[in-house]
Design a protein around this motif. Structure first.
Motif, PDB file in Angstrom:
ATOM      1  N   TYR A 224       0.847  -1.195   0.000  1.00 39.13           N
ATOM      2  CA  TYR A 224       0.000   0.000   0.000  1.00 39.13           C
ATOM      3  C   TYR A 224       0.883   1.246   0.000  1.00 39.13           C
ATOM      4  CZ  TYR A 224      -3.620   3.328   1.233  1.00 39.13           C
ATOM      5  OH  TYR A 224      -4.488   4.397   1.218  1.00 39.13           O
ATOM      6  N   PRO A 225       0.608   2.233  -0.853  1.00 38.75           N
ATOM      7  CA  PRO A 225       1.481   3.410  -0.987  1.00 38.75           C
ATOM      8  C   PRO A 225       1.199   4.471   0.071  1.00 38.75           C
ATOM      9  CG  PRO A 225      -0.291   3.555  -2.581  1.00 38.75           C
ATOM     10  CD  PRO A 225      -0.484   2.244  -1.866  1.00 38.75           C
ATOM     11  N   THR A 226       1.623   4.226   1.310  1.00 37.23           N
ATOM     12  CA  THR A 226       1.273   5.119   2.415  1.00 37.23           C
ATOM     13  C   THR A 226       1.829   6.531   2.236  1.00 37.23           C
ATOM     14  OG1 THR A 226       3.172   4.219   3.615  1.00 37.23           O
ATOM     15  CG2 THR A 226       1.026   3.278   4.103  1.00 37.23           C
ATOM     16  N   LYS A 227       2.933   6.697   1.502  1.00 37.84           N
ATOM     17  CA  LYS A 227       3.503   8.034   1.324  1.00 37.84           C
ATOM     18  C   LYS A 227       2.631   8.903   0.422  1.00 37.84           C
ATOM     19  CE  LYS A 227       8.354   6.792   2.091  1.00 37.84           C
ATOM     20  NZ  LYS A 227       9.729   6.768   1.511  1.00 37.84           N
ATOM     21  N   ASP A 228       1.910   8.272  -0.488  1.00 44.57           N
ATOM     22  CA  ASP A 228       1.099   9.023  -1.448  1.00 44.57           C
ATOM     23  C   ASP A 228      -0.381   9.037  -1.087  1.00 44.57           C
ATOM     24  OD1 ASP A 228       3.351   9.546  -3.132  1.00 44.57           O
ATOM     25  OD2 ASP A 228       3.194   7.487  -3.873  1.00 44.57           O
ATOM     26  N   HIS A 229      -0.846   7.972  -0.435  1.00 46.57           N
ATOM     27  CA  HIS A 229      -2.266   7.835  -0.131  1.00 46.57           C
ATOM     28  C   HIS A 229      -2.428   7.595   1.366  1.00 46.57           C
ATOM     29  CE1 HIS A 229      -2.814   6.324  -4.541  1.00 46.57           C
ATOM     30  NE2 HIS A 229      -2.642   7.629  -4.465  1.00 46.57           N
ATOM     31  N   ALA A 230      -2.921   8.579   2.043  1.00 40.48           N
ATOM     32  CA  ALA A 230      -3.004   8.522   3.502  1.00 40.48           C
ATOM     33  C   ALA A 230      -3.943   7.416   3.953  1.00 40.48           C
ATOM     34  CB  ALA A 230      -3.488   9.858   4.044  1.00 40.48           C
ATOM     35  N   ILE A 232      -6.583   5.664   6.809  1.00 43.67           N
ATOM     36  CA  ILE A 232      -7.746   6.262   7.468  1.00 43.67           C
ATOM     37  C   ILE A 232      -7.324   7.083   8.672  1.00 43.67           C
ATOM     38  CG2 ILE A 232      -9.872   5.755   8.737  1.00 43.67           C
ATOM     39  CD1 ILE A 232     -10.213   3.281   6.969  1.00 43.67           C
ATOM     40  N   LEU A 233      -6.459   6.505   9.511  1.00 42.34           N
ATOM     41  CA  LEU A 233      -6.022   7.181  10.724  1.00 42.34           C
ATOM     42  C   LEU A 233      -4.603   7.698  10.556  1.00 42.34           C
ATOM     43  CD1 LEU A 233      -7.403   4.802  13.511  1.00 42.34           C
ATOM     44  CD2 LEU A 233      -8.525   6.734  12.385  1.00 42.34           C
ATOM     45  N   SER A 234      -4.399   8.948  10.894  1.00 42.46           N
ATOM     46  CA  SER A 234      -3.070   9.531  10.834  1.00 42.46           C
ATOM     47  C   SER A 234      -2.284   9.138  12.080  1.00 42.46           C
ATOM     48  CB  SER A 234      -3.164  11.052  10.761  1.00 42.46           C
ATOM     49  OG  SER A 234      -3.666  11.579  11.992  1.00 42.46           O
ATOM     50  N   TYR A 529      -8.762 -14.051  18.578  1.00 43.78           N
ATOM     51  CA  TYR A 529      -9.361 -12.966  17.819  1.00 43.78           C
ATOM     52  C   TYR A 529      -8.929 -11.632  18.414  1.00 43.78           C
ATOM     53  CZ  TYR A 529     -12.303 -16.606  15.859  1.00 43.78           C
ATOM     54  OH  TYR A 529     -12.740 -17.743  15.234  1.00 43.78           O
ATOM     55  N   VAL A 530      -8.859 -10.613  17.565  1.00 45.00           N
ATOM     56  CA  VAL A 530      -8.443  -9.295  18.030  1.00 45.00           C
ATOM     57  C   VAL A 530      -9.483  -8.760  19.009  1.00 45.00           C
ATOM     58  CG1 VAL A 530      -7.855  -6.947  17.342  1.00 45.00           C
ATOM     59  CG2 VAL A 530      -7.320  -8.859  15.821  1.00 45.00           C
ATOM     60  N   PRO A 531      -9.081  -8.377  20.210  1.00 44.96           N
ATOM     61  CA  PRO A 531     -10.047  -7.777  21.140  1.00 44.96           C
ATOM     62  C   PRO A 531     -10.603  -6.477  20.576  1.00 44.96           C
ATOM     63  CG  PRO A 531      -8.006  -8.395  22.264  1.00 44.96           C
ATOM     64  CD  PRO A 531      -7.742  -8.523  20.800  1.00 44.96           C
ATOM     65  N   PHE A 532     -11.886  -6.227  20.823  1.00 45.59           N
ATOM     66  CA  PHE A 532     -12.508  -5.016  20.285  1.00 45.59           C
ATOM     67  C   PHE A 532     -11.764  -3.762  20.751  1.00 45.59           C
ATOM     68  CE2 PHE A 532     -15.545  -1.481  20.677  1.00 45.59           C
ATOM     69  CZ  PHE A 532     -15.925  -1.352  19.349  1.00 45.59           C
ATOM     70  N   ALA A 533     -11.271  -3.760  21.963  1.00 42.32           N
ATOM     71  CA  ALA A 533     -10.565  -2.589  22.491  1.00 42.32           C
ATOM     72  C   ALA A 533      -9.308  -2.269  21.709  1.00 42.32           C
ATOM     73  CB  ALA A 533     -10.216  -2.804  23.960  1.00 42.32           C
ATOM     74  N   GLN A 534      -8.780  -3.249  20.962  1.00 44.99           N
ATOM     75  CA  GLN A 534      -7.573  -3.023  20.178  1.00 44.99           C
ATOM     76  C   GLN A 534      -7.867  -2.737  18.703  1.00 44.99           C
ATOM     77  OE1 GLN A 534      -4.475  -5.935  20.759  1.00 44.99           O
ATOM     78  NE2 GLN A 534      -4.947  -6.147  22.935  1.00 44.99           N
ATOM     79  N   MET A 535      -9.134  -2.733  18.324  1.00 43.18           N
ATOM     80  CA  MET A 535      -9.473  -2.388  16.949  1.00 43.18           C
ATOM     81  C   MET A 535      -9.326  -0.872  16.758  1.00 43.18           C
ATOM     82  SD  MET A 535     -10.185  -5.134  15.204  1.00 43.18           S
ATOM     83  CE  MET A 535     -11.245  -4.705  13.828  1.00 43.18           C
ATOM     84  N   PRO A 536      -8.919  -0.435  15.561  1.00 41.99           N
ATOM     85  CA  PRO A 536      -8.679   0.999  15.334  1.00 41.99           C
ATOM     86  C   PRO A 536      -9.911   1.850  15.616  1.00 41.99           C
ATOM     87  CG  PRO A 536      -7.768  -0.298  13.547  1.00 41.99           C
ATOM     88  CD  PRO A 536      -8.554  -1.246  14.387  1.00 41.99           C
ATOM     89  N   SER A 537      -9.663   2.990  16.255  1.00 35.94           N
ATOM     90  CA  SER A 537     -10.755   3.864  16.662  1.00 35.94           C
ATOM     91  C   SER A 537     -10.200   5.249  16.956  1.00 35.94           C
ATOM     92  CB  SER A 537     -11.437   3.295  17.916  1.00 35.94           C
ATOM     93  OG  SER A 537     -12.429   4.164  18.404  1.00 35.94           O
ATOM     94  N   GLN A 554      -4.191   2.125   9.127  1.00 35.97           N
ATOM     95  CA  GLN A 554      -3.146   2.841   9.857  1.00 35.97           C
ATOM     96  C   GLN A 554      -1.839   2.775   9.081  1.00 35.97           C
ATOM     97  OE1 GLN A 554      -4.506   1.946  14.413  1.00 35.97           O
ATOM     98  NE2 GLN A 554      -3.301   0.419  13.412  1.00 35.97           N
ATOM     99  N   ALA A 555      -0.986   3.761   9.305  1.00 35.88           N
ATOM    100  CA  ALA A 555       0.270   3.810   8.575  1.00 35.88           C
ATOM    101  C   ALA A 555       1.139   2.605   8.893  1.00 35.88           C
ATOM    102  CB  ALA A 555       1.014   5.104   8.914  1.00 35.88           C
ATOM    103  N   ALA A 556       1.106   2.140  10.123  1.00 37.18           N
ATOM    104  CA  ALA A 556       1.901   0.979  10.527  1.00 37.18           C
ATOM    105  C   ALA A 556       0.953  -0.166  10.863  1.00 37.18           C
ATOM    106  CB  ALA A 556       2.782   1.317  11.724  1.00 37.18           C
TER     107      ALA A 556
END
Length: 851
Positions: A224-230, A232-234, A529-537, A554-556
Motif C-alpha cells: 500500500y502506498p502510504t507516502k502518497d495515499h493517507a 484512514i487514521l493519521s 481474535y483481536v479484542p474489540f478494544a484493540q481495533m482501530p478507533s 493505519q500507517a503501521a
C-alpha cells in the motif's frame, strides 16, 4: 457484455423456456403486475397489532412508519417491505438457505449454488445465532416476521409479485412459506460473504505460484502506498485514539507454504475457486465493490455542526439492494426507543445505514482477512493433523428441486471448516490426479475457515446502533457487529465525530493469511481474535475529518487486519477535496460524491503524450484528445473514452498473456499501483508480450501498441471522428432484473422489468465509482448503490437518493423514479422530524389491529 451474475444465469435458463408462451402471456402478465401493487392509502386490518400504525409516504414512495410500541413498529416494517419487495425477499431467503432449486426448478447453476451454500451452512449458522441474541432482538425479529406474514397471508402468488406469475407459467403450484426470524438472520450471512476479504486474492496467488516466481507475483500485489495515499487514521489519530495493539503473527516465508502444495493441491485450489464462484453475488464481489464515507467536524461546515456522507459501492440491481425507510416510536422511551431513518435491507428489521435523532453513521467495507484456505491431506474419510489421521465430520442434506427429483448432498468438514473441493461434481476429484488407484495414497482437498461460520450477534448490533445516543453507546453497539467487519464513521448533534472498526478478526500463528497453508500442521492456526478494544478507533481527530474508502487503516498496520487493501486512489482524492475547506454544505458533500477525476491518469498520460506517433496520423488524432485533458471522466468526454480504451488494451497486452483466461487483469485500482511501479522500468518481463514469440517488447512498445489498438477499437465502436467519442457511450449501465431481465427471456418481458442502458461517467478507482472490468468490456459492473449526506445541524436538511426506487413492482410509479437523479448526481430532500415528514407526504396508510 459483462459476465452474468450467477443468479441471473440460473433464472435465464428457467425463463428461456417461456419463449413459446411469452407473446400470449404478455398482456396477462402486464395485468397481473398491476394486481401486485400495494395499497398506499386508506385503512388496512393487520392481525397482531396492538394499536393503529401510520405509514406516510413521500413523492418517491418512501415510507415513514409511526407506532406506539416497538413490536408494532417492526411488524409494520415487515408488512410494508413485503408490500413493495416480497419476491426479492423470497428469492434471497431461498438463496441463503441453499434452496434456490426449490424456487426456479431444474438448473445446474441453481443446483451448484445450493450445494455450495449448504456446504458453507449459512442457514445452519443463522439458526444457531437466534438463541444467542438478546430477548429484545428476538422479539423484534419475530414481530417483523409477523408483519410479513400478515401481508402475504391469503394472497395468491400473483398478488405478491409478477415474478411468480411468470415462473408459474412453466413451473406451477409454487407455495409461499411463512417468514421466520431465521430468514432475516440468514441474509446477514450473505452480506458477510460478499464483503468478507481477500479469499480470491489468496487462491489467485497460490495458482500463479505454479508458473510465476514469488517476485513476479508480488509485483502484482504491491505494498500500500502510504507516502502518497493517507490511511484512514493519521499518526496523530493513533497517538490519541485506541488502535490495534500487539499480537500479530509473523509471516512464514511464502516459499515454505507453497512448497507444501503438490500439483494436485494446486488443482484442488483452482476447483475450490470455481466452487466459491458458484455462490450467487447478492451484494457483489471483485474490484469496484467497496464504499466511500467521510465525516467532517463543525469547524469545516457552514453550520458549525458535523456532516456525514456515505455511498456504498455494490453490484447494480433493479430493484435496488437498499430500501429507504423511517421507523419512529410516537413517544421515544426505554420500551420503544426507535426514532431512526435511513437505508434498510428488505427482509431484515431495523435501519442499516442512516441516522436517528442524535447520531448518524456510515459504513464502508474494512475487508480484514477473515478467511483462510487450508489444504487438507486426506486418506479416504480421514484427515491428517500433526502426523495422525482422524475421521472427517460429515452430514447428509437433501436439496429439493421444483419439478424434479431430490438431490442428496454429503457435506464434509475438518477442524478448519467445510471442504469446498467436495462440493461440485467437477470438483470432487480435485487433488486426486496422482494417486494411481491406490486407496491408501493421500489426496488433497480445500477447507475454508471463515469467521462468519461461528454464530454471532450482529443482529443485536443493528438495533443497538439504531438507538445509540452518543459516542460511548455507539461504540458499545459496534462491539457486537462481528461480520462483516466495517469501517464505521460517526457524527452527533453535539458536534462530535469519530471512527470505529468493529468485527471478528483472527490472529494467526505461523502465517500471514496471504497464501493457502497446509492444514495437516498445527504450525498454521488461528490463535485468537483481536479484542474489540484493540481495533482501530478515534474520536474527534485533530484533522477535523475522517475519510474511509476501503484504504489501509493505519500507517503501521498490523498484518492480521489484511495486506490486501484498496489502494487509496478514491480516499486520497476525497482528502484532497476536503483539506483546508471551511463553510462546507450538504451540496458540497454531494458534489464530492460525484467527483470523477481519474487518479491514475496523471501518471500515465504524460507517457502517452510523449509516445512518438509521427508515422501514424490516424492514432495521433486520438492522442491529441489527451492534450489539456483535466483527467475527469464525465459521460460526454472524448478524452476519457480514449484513455480508458488505452488502459484496457494495456492490461491485455501487458498482463493477460501470462495470467490465463480466468485470471485476467480487471484494471481496478490494484492495477493502478502495479502499472505505476512498472512504468519506472522501461524493460521488465511484464512488458514482454508472450504472444509474440521471437520479439521482446519493452514498455514503450507495449504502450504504443495499446494506443494503436485503442484507436482502432473505438473507431469500430464509436466512429472514425475521435472528437465525437463519448465515454458514456462505452460506459453504460444496464439495470437488469432478476430473474426476468436476462438476455434469453422474451423481449416484451425484459422491457417490462429492465431499465437502461444509462450512459454514465466515473469509473473504477474513482470517487464516482462506477466500476468496470477491463477483461470483459466497458459496461458498468459496480455502482454507488445509494448516496446520502446527513446534516447534523438540521436533520431535515439531509439528502438521499437510491439507485432505482422503493418499489419492486414493474410499472409501479416508484419502480425506477430515482434513477435519473442518481445518474446525474442529484439527491432528494430527506425529511426526518414528524412535521417535515407530514409536510412531504403524499400518501397515508393506517394499519389497524385486526383479527
Amino acid at each position: 457484455m459483462a459476465r452474468l451474475n450467477p443468479i441471473v444465469r440460473v433464472l435465464v435458463v428457467v425463463c428461456a423456456a417461456l419463449v413459446v408462451v411469452a407473446l400470449v402471456a404478455t398482456i396477462a402478465v402486464t395485468t397481473v403486475v398491476r394486481r401486485s401493487f400495494p395499497d398506499r392509502g386508506g385503512d388496512v386490518d393487520v392481525p397482531g397489532l396492538s394499536a393503529p400504525v401510520t405509514v406516510l409516504r413521500d413523492d418517491q414512495g418512501v415510507p415513514q412508519v409511526y407506532a406506539d410500541t416497538a413490536d408494532d413498529l417492526f411488524a409494520a416494517q415487515g408488512y410494508v417491505q413485503a408490500q413493495d419487495r416480497f419476491f426479492e425477499m423470497d428469492l434471497r431467503r431461498h438463496i441463503t438457505a441453499g434452496r434456490l432449486s426449490e424456487l426456479v426448478g431444474e438448473s445446474k447453476d441453481a443446483l451448484d449454488a445450493d450445494k455450495v451454500v449448504r456446504t458453507l451452512g449459512w442457514r445452519r449458522v443463522a439458526e444457531q445465532e437466534l438463541p444467542l441474541l438478546s430477548p429484545s432482538s428476538r422479539q423484534y425479529l419475530q414481530a417483523y416476521a409477523d408483519g410479513v406474514n400478515a401481508y402475504i397471508s391469503g394472497r395468491s402468488t400473483s398478488e405478491l409479485g409478477v415474478e411468480y406469475a411468470v415462473l408459474d407459467l412453466q413451473l406451477p403450484d409454487y407455495h409461499v412459506e411463512p417468514w421466520t426470524p431465521v430468514d432475516s438472520l440468514a441474509w446477514l450471512k450473505a452480506m458477510a460473504w460478499d464483503l468478507k476479504s481477500n479469499y480470491d486474492d489468496e487462491i489467485t496467488r497460490a495458482r500463479l505460484s505454479a508458473y510465476l516466481s514469488t517476485r513476479r507475483i508480488e509485483q502484482l500485489y504491491p505494498p500500500y502506498p502510504t507516502k502518497d495515499h493517507a490511511p484512514i487514521l493519521s499518526e496523530a489519530d493513533t497517538a490519541t485514539g485506541s488502535t490495534v495493539g500487539a499480537g500479530s503473527a509473523a509471516a512464514v516465508p511464502s516459499g515454505t507454504v507453497r512448497a507444501a502444495q503438490a500439483p494436485s493441491g494446486r488443482s484442488a485450489l483452482a476447483l475450490a475457486q470455481k466452487a466459491l464462484a458458484s455462490v450467487p453475488e447478492l451484494m457483489g464481489r471483485g474490484d469496484g465493490i467497496g464504499s466511500n464515507s467521510w465525516v467532517v467536524a463543525g469547524s469545516m461546515t457552514k453550520s458549525g455542526k458535523p456532516m456525514l456522507a456515505n455511498d456504498p459501492h455494490l453490484s447494480p440491481a433493479i430493484p435496488s439492494l437498499w430500501y429507504q425507510m423511517g421507523l419512529h416510536c410516537r413517544t421515544v422511551s426505554a420500551q420503544c426507543p426507535f426514532d431512526v431513518a435511513g437505508f434498510t435491507f428488505s427482509g431484515t428489521p431495523g435501519v442499516i445505514i442512516g441516522h436517528n435523532a442524535r447520531v448518524a453513521w456510515g459504513f464502508t467495507n474494512l475487508a480484514p482477512d477473515v478467511t483462510d484456505l487450508f489444504l487438507e491431506r486426506l486418506v479416504g474419510d480421514k484427515v491428517e493433523y500433526d502426523g495422525r489421521y482422524t475421521q472427517v465430520e460429515s452430514r447428509e442434506e437433501t436439496i429439493k428441486v421444483r419439478g424434479g427429483d431430490d438431490v442428496p448432498l454429503t457435506v464434509r468438514t475438518t477442524r478448519h471448516g467445510p471442504l469446498l473441493s467436495d462440493v461440485l461434481d467437477d470438483v470432487k476429484d480435485a487433488g486426486r490426479d496422482y494417486r494411481d488407484n491406490d486407496a491408501e495414497a493421500p489426496t488433497y482437498d480445500v477447507a475454508l475457515s471463515w469467521t462468519a461460520l461461528s454464530p454471532g450477534r450482529t443482529a443485536d448490533a443493528i438495533f443497538a446502533i439504531d438507538t445509540a445516543t452518543d459516542w460511548p453507546s455507539f461504540r458499545a453497539a459496534a462491539a457486537q457487529f462481528e461480520v462483516p467487519s466495517q469501517n464505521l464513521v460517526y457524527a452527533d448533534v453535539d458536534g462530535n465525530i469519530g471512527y470505529q472498526s468493529p468485527g471478528k478478526v483472527p490472529v494467526r500463528e505461523g502465517f500471514d493469511g496471504r497464501w493457502p497453508v497446509p492444514g495437516w500442521s498445527s504450525r498454521y492456526r488461528w490463535a485468537s481474535y483481536v479484542p474489540f478494544a484493540q481495533m482501530p478507533s478515534v474520536e474527534n481527530p485533530p484533522e477535523g475529518f475522517v475519510v474511509t474508502a476501503n484504504q489501509q487503516v493505519q500507517a503501521a498496520d498490523d498484518p492480521y487486519l489484511t495486506q490486501d487493501w484498496s489502494y487509496g486512489y478514491r480516499s486520497q482524492r476525497i482528502r484532497d477535496l476536503l483539506q483546508g475547506r471551511t463553510g462546507l454544505t450538504a451540496a458540497d458533500m454531494a458534489k464530492i460524491q460525484f467527483d470523477n477525476r481519474n487518479g491514475m491518469a496523471p501518471t500515465l498520460v504524460p507517457l502517452l503524450l510523449a509516445t512518438d506517433l509521427s508515422d501514424d496520423a490516424f492514432t495521433r488524432e486520438a492522442q491529441q484528445l489527451l492534450k489539456g485533458w483535466n483527467y475527469t471522466q464525465p459521460p460526454d468526454s472524448a478524452a476519457a473514452a480514449y484513455y480508458n480504451a488505452v488502459w484496457r488494451n494495456l492490461m491485455r497486452l501487458g498482463f493477460d498473456d501470462e495470467l490465463g483466461d480466468d485470471l485476467q487483469a480487471d484494471g481496478g485500482d490494484r492495477w493502478f499501483q502495479v502499472v505505476t511501479t512498472l512504468l519506472k522500468r522501461k524493460s521488465d518481463p511484464w512488458w514482454d508480450n508472450r504472444a509474440t514469440p521471437g520479439a521482446i517488447e519493452n514498455r514503450d512498445e507495449i504502450v504504443r501498441q495499446a494506443m494503436v489498438s485503442a484507436r482502432l477499437e473505438l473507431t469500430r465502436q464509436l466512429g472514425k471522428d475521435a472528437s465525437r467519442w463519448q465515454w458514456g457511450r462505452l460506459h453504460r449501465l444496464e439495470l437488469e432484473h432478476t430473474p426476468l431481465g436476462g438476455p434469453s427471456v422474451p423481449g416484451p418481458i425484459r422491457a417490462m422489468v429492465n431499465r437502461g442502458p444509462i450512459e454514465l461517467g466515473g469509473g473504477s478507482g474513482l470517487v464516482d465509482a462506477t466500476g468496470w472490468n477491463a477483461a470483459e468490456g466497458y459496461e458498468v459492473t459496480a455502482v454507488p448503490s445509494m448516496r446520502m449526506v446527513v446534516d447534523l445541524s438540521d436533520l431535515d436538511k439531509s439528502t438521499w437518493v437510491n439507485l432505482t426506487g422503493a418499489s419492486g413492482h414493474a410499472y409501479d410509479a416508484h419502480y425506477d423514479d430515482q434513477v435519473d437523479h442518481w445518474a446525474t448526481g442529484r439527491s432528494y430532500p430527506w425529511p426526518f422530524t414528524q412535521a417535515a415528514v407530514k409536510d412531504a407526504s403524499s400518501d397515508e396508510l393506517t394499519l389497524k389491529p385486526g383479527s
